[in-house]
Design a protein around this motif. Structure first.
Motif, PDB file in Angstrom:
ATOM      1  N   PRO A 104      36.168  32.644  42.808  1.00 52.98           N
ATOM      2  CA  PRO A 104      36.393  34.047  42.414  1.00 52.98           C
ATOM      3  C   PRO A 104      35.252  34.992  42.765  1.00 52.98           C
ATOM      4  CG  PRO A 104      35.985  32.663  40.497  1.00 52.98           C
ATOM      5  CD  PRO A 104      36.147  31.744  41.651  1.00 52.98           C
ATOM      6  N   PHE A 105      34.003  34.502  42.845  1.00 49.55           N
ATOM      7  CA  PHE A 105      32.883  35.400  43.136  1.00 49.55           C
ATOM      8  C   PHE A 105      32.505  35.420  44.616  1.00 49.55           C
ATOM      9  CE2 PHE A 105      32.407  34.565  38.605  1.00 49.55           C
ATOM     10  CZ  PHE A 105      32.209  35.840  38.119  1.00 49.55           C
ATOM     11  N   ALA A 106      33.015  34.461  45.382  1.00 52.73           N
ATOM     12  CA  ALA A 106      32.793  34.449  46.834  1.00 52.73           C
ATOM     13  C   ALA A 106      34.099  34.040  47.512  1.00 52.73           C
ATOM     14  CB  ALA A 106      31.657  33.495  47.204  1.00 52.73           C
ATOM     15  N   PRO A 107      35.143  34.870  47.348  1.00 50.77           N
ATOM     16  CA  PRO A 107      36.471  34.485  47.829  1.00 50.77           C
ATOM     17  C   PRO A 107      36.568  34.549  49.349  1.00 50.77           C
ATOM     18  CG  PRO A 107      36.524  36.721  47.033  1.00 50.77           C
ATOM     19  CD  PRO A 107      35.145  36.206  46.735  1.00 50.77           C
ATOM     20  N   PRO A 108      37.458  33.742  49.927  1.00 59.19           N
ATOM     21  CA  PRO A 108      37.680  33.819  51.369  1.00 59.19           C
ATOM     22  C   PRO A 108      38.552  35.021  51.720  1.00 59.19           C
ATOM     23  CG  PRO A 108      39.179  32.237  50.393  1.00 59.19           C
ATOM     24  CD  PRO A 108      38.271  32.713  49.282  1.00 59.19           C
ATOM     25  N   THR A 109      38.656  35.302  52.986  1.00 55.18           N
ATOM     26  CA  THR A 109      39.568  36.349  53.449  1.00 55.18           C
ATOM     27  C   THR A 109      40.998  35.869  53.233  1.00 55.18           C
ATOM     28  OG1 THR A 109      37.981  37.070  55.106  1.00 55.18           O
ATOM     29  CG2 THR A 109      40.285  37.741  55.415  1.00 55.18           C
ATOM     30  N   THR A 110      41.815  36.697  52.633  1.00 51.54           N
ATOM     31  CA  THR A 110      43.180  36.293  52.293  1.00 51.54           C
ATOM     32  C   THR A 110      44.188  37.211  52.971  1.00 51.54           C
ATOM     33  OG1 THR A 110      43.160  37.683  50.309  1.00 51.54           O
ATOM     34  CG2 THR A 110      42.468  35.398  50.051  1.00 51.54           C
ATOM     35  N   ALA A 124      38.813  46.567  35.125  1.00 49.65           N
ATOM     36  CA  ALA A 124      37.994  45.870  34.140  1.00 49.65           C
ATOM     37  C   ALA A 124      37.690  46.767  32.944  1.00 49.65           C
ATOM     38  CB  ALA A 124      36.705  45.374  34.787  1.00 49.65           C
ATOM     39  N   ALA A 125      37.439  48.056  33.203  1.00 52.55           N
ATOM     40  CA  ALA A 125      37.174  48.989  32.103  1.00 52.55           C
ATOM     41  C   ALA A 125      38.402  49.138  31.214  1.00 52.55           C
ATOM     42  CB  ALA A 125      36.748  50.341  32.664  1.00 52.55           C
ATOM     43  N   THR A 161      34.715  39.333  37.076  1.00 52.86           N
ATOM     44  CA  THR A 161      35.043  39.594  38.482  1.00 52.86           C
ATOM     45  C   THR A 161      35.480  41.031  38.693  1.00 52.86           C
ATOM     46  OG1 THR A 161      37.295  38.756  38.067  1.00 52.86           O
ATOM     47  CG2 THR A 161      35.677  37.214  38.985  1.00 52.86           C
ATOM     48  N   GLY A 162      36.012  41.655  37.656  1.00 54.86           N
ATOM     49  CA  GLY A 162      36.366  43.056  37.786  1.00 54.86           C
ATOM     50  C   GLY A 162      35.149  43.938  37.938  1.00 54.86           C
ATOM     51  N   PHE A 163      34.117  43.656  37.146  1.00 51.70           N
ATOM     52  CA  PHE A 163      32.903  44.472  37.203  1.00 51.70           C
ATOM     53  C   PHE A 163      31.962  44.058  38.340  1.00 51.70           C
ATOM     54  CE2 PHE A 163      33.752  45.347  32.565  1.00 51.70           C
ATOM     55  CZ  PHE A 163      33.904  46.717  32.723  1.00 51.70           C
ATOM     56  N   ALA A 164      31.934  42.758  38.671  1.00 53.36           N
ATOM     57  CA  ALA A 164      30.932  42.279  39.624  1.00 53.36           C
ATOM     58  C   ALA A 164      31.513  41.631  40.864  1.00 53.36           C
ATOM     59  CB  ALA A 164      29.993  41.283  38.929  1.00 53.36           C
ATOM     60  N   ASN A 191      39.830  40.263  45.153  1.00 47.86           N
ATOM     61  CA  ASN A 191      39.282  40.369  43.808  1.00 47.86           C
ATOM     62  C   ASN A 191      40.162  39.603  42.823  1.00 47.86           C
ATOM     63  OD1 ASN A 191      39.094  41.877  40.995  1.00 47.86           O
ATOM     64  ND2 ASN A 191      37.150  42.171  42.076  1.00 47.86           N
ATOM     65  N   PHE A 192      39.564  38.652  42.132  1.00 43.62           N
ATOM     66  CA  PHE A 192      40.319  37.805  41.209  1.00 43.62           C
ATOM     67  C   PHE A 192      40.951  38.621  40.091  1.00 43.62           C
ATOM     68  CE2 PHE A 192      40.505  35.415  37.226  1.00 43.62           C
ATOM     69  CZ  PHE A 192      41.343  34.365  37.592  1.00 43.62           C
ATOM     70  N   ALA A 193      40.223  39.588  39.540  1.00 43.67           N
ATOM     71  CA  ALA A 193      40.741  40.366  38.416  1.00 43.67           C
ATOM     72  C   ALA A 193      42.025  41.092  38.803  1.00 43.67           C
ATOM     73  CB  ALA A 193      39.691  41.361  37.932  1.00 43.67           C
ATOM     74  N   LEU A 194      42.013  41.786  39.937  1.00 44.73           N
ATOM     75  CA  LEU A 194      43.204  42.513  40.375  1.00 44.73           C
ATOM     76  C   LEU A 194      44.366  41.572  40.639  1.00 44.73           C
ATOM     77  CD1 LEU A 194      41.702  45.191  42.792  1.00 44.73           C
ATOM     78  CD2 LEU A 194      42.886  45.619  40.645  1.00 44.73           C
TER      79      LEU A 194
END
Length: 488
Positions: free
Chosen positions: A408-414, A215-216, A117-120, A128-131
């Motif tokens: 995680p790849f199509a998250p709603p507005t939060t 992610a990096a 999720t960080g990269f894509a 963003n799930f990663a953050l």
């Protein structure tokens, strides 16, 4: 042959450490300008609603009053009754093994999801799930559990299984061999340097706002950690990996502890496989830090970096640094110099206090031994300030993390949860609670080290002065509004 292997181990460790340093410098250079307090996702912790001078003065009075109160408690047996109280929690060995393996498999899957999720994933920070997972779920939320509940990181650590796999593959291809060793004279200073470097990187780069950069960094850190643990074994997590050492240090404050500890002569409940429930912070009163270079410095660094992380997001910091940047001084250098100078200042103040303790207690115990003996009393301060610094941040963004985790790849507005104005008082209580607990730990340690009542009480005078200094510094930071520098 043994000497050659140790020399090779030292050279290999320097190459591994060099790779980590190169990665940090490359990320910082790519970041360009300094992005102060980037892990805050824009700053979500509200400042206190009472006058700053009153908060700071009250904090100093509370800590000083706590010392006066504890100085009246001179019954050593009664203090040991409190500090040695525990309940053994049944933990069958088979259940521990299955639980640890399951947690590690799950943590590896989460790590892979963070990278994916960080990269894509979406670039919006709050979607963003990663953050959200790294900063809200892990660094704010999970870290809190290590000192409020217990240190589960040895069972959760996602880098253990990959490192074990790499090591088994290496042994199969090259044959079994003795793991090279990290030079003993280095102690845990690599972990101290790693902790300072991580915080510097978090502050000077947009790693808390740019999911690709995060992610990096996670990928680079994972590669270095797996390579180091595969080459050097568990000693990598004990002496080098700053993340593992942070959780281990915080875990000493927690009520759940591994091992039976001091049971007043009864060793039937001892052992690493035993889990005990204790009063928070009392585990700190039993064992000093190991006599190893850098142990005290790491505890002080843990206390300093949380203070620094809040300091760089204050209006005072912005007003002081902006003129330097305006005349061409690199912001990266300014942040690095202040980070190192502040750490040196905190460590110098503590070591000066240790020498003063030796004088006031009129003891033959060396200043170095006193440093190691009383350093655990700083951990409740670090934990209390971490809780004050990140509790509002966690509560405010936890709903966003929960929503994004479902897709995680199509998250709603939060949206972030807005905390009430009185929450600033909770932050102050967290800081003061940590300092009051530190006073109790220092008081108990003094009676364990020094014979008699007067020497134990007199020995605490310098420590109380240092704790008041730490208290007032922490309270000043958390009462400041969030103010990223204008050059960010």
């Amino acid at each position: 042959m043994g000497t050659d292997r140790r020399n090779a181990g030292g050279r290999g460790f320097r190459r591994t450490a060099g790779a980590a340093v190169a990665l940090a410098i490359a990320v910082a250079a790519a970041a360009g300008r300094a992005a102060a307090h980037s892990g805050s996702l824009g700053g979500s912790v509200a400042s206190a609603t009472v006058p700053t001078w009153l908060v700071i003065l009250t904090g100093g009075v509370v800590v000083g009053g706590s010392f006066l109160f504890t100085s009246l408690l001179t019954d050593h047996d009664a203090m040991r009754g409190v500090n040695w109280w525990r309940i053994t929690v049944p933990t069958p060995a088979r259940l521990r093994e299955i639980g640890a393996f399951t947690l590690r498999i799950g943590s590896v899957c989460v790590l892979l999801l963070v990278l994916a999720t960080g990269f894509a994933g979406p670039r919006t920070p709050t979607r963003n799930f990663a953050l959200l997972f790294v900063w809200v779920g892990w660094w704010a939320g999970y870290t809190t559990t290590t000192y409020l509940v217990g240190n589960t990181w040895p069972a959760v650590n996602p880098w253990v299984l990959p490192a074990d796999g790499v090591r088994r593959l290496r042994d199969r291809l090259l044959g079994d061999g003795e793991d090279p060793s990290i030079p003993e004279q280095w102690g845990v200073w690599p972990a101290v340097a790693g902790l300072l470097a991580l915080v510097w990187l978090e502050v000077v780069s947009p790693v808390g706002q740019n999911p690709r950069l995060l992610a990096a960094v996670v990928l680079g850190y994972s590669l270095v950690t797996v390579a180091g643990a595969a080459r050097y074994g568990d000693v990598w997590f004990e002496r080098v990996d700053p993340v593992s050492r942070v959780f281990a240090a915080y875990g000493r404050v927690a009520p759940f502890q591994r091992g039976g500890g001091n049971t007043d002569g009864d060793e039937s409940t001892g052992g690493e496989g035993v889990v005990t429930l204790r009063l928070p912070g009392t585990a700190l009163t039993e064992d000093p830090l190991p006599d190893r270079p850098g142990e005290v410095a790491f505890v002080v660094a843990l206390l300093w970096v949380t203070t620094y992380d809040g300091l760089v997001a204050t209006p005072t910091w912005a007003a002081a640094v902006e003129p330097l940047v305006a005349v061409g001084v690199p912001a990266l250098a300014v942040y690095a110099v202040i980070l190192l100078a502040g750490f040196a200042g905190f460590l110098g103040v503590y070591r000066l206090a240790a020498r003063k303790v030796r004088n006031t207690a009129d003891t033959y115990v060396t200043a170095r031994a006193i440093e190691r003996w009383f350093a655990p009393a700083l951990l409740p301060i670090a934990a209390g300030y971490h809780l004050a610094h990140f509790l509002g941040y966690f509560l405010g963004l936890a709903p966003a993390l929960g929503a994004v985790a479902l897709s995680p790849f199509a998250p709603p507005t939060t949206l972030a949860l807005v905390l009430p104005g009185w929450f600033g008082t909770v932050k102050l209580l967290c800081v003061l609670g940590g300092h009051v607990l530190a006073i109790w730990v220092a008081h108990s340690l003094a009676f364990e080290l020094f014979p008699g009542v007067l020497a134990a009480i007199r020995s605490q005078y310098p420590s109380v002065v240092v704790m008041i200094f730490y208290t007032m510094s922490s309270l000043w930071v958390i009462t400041q509004p969030y103010a990223p520098p204008p050059y960010v």
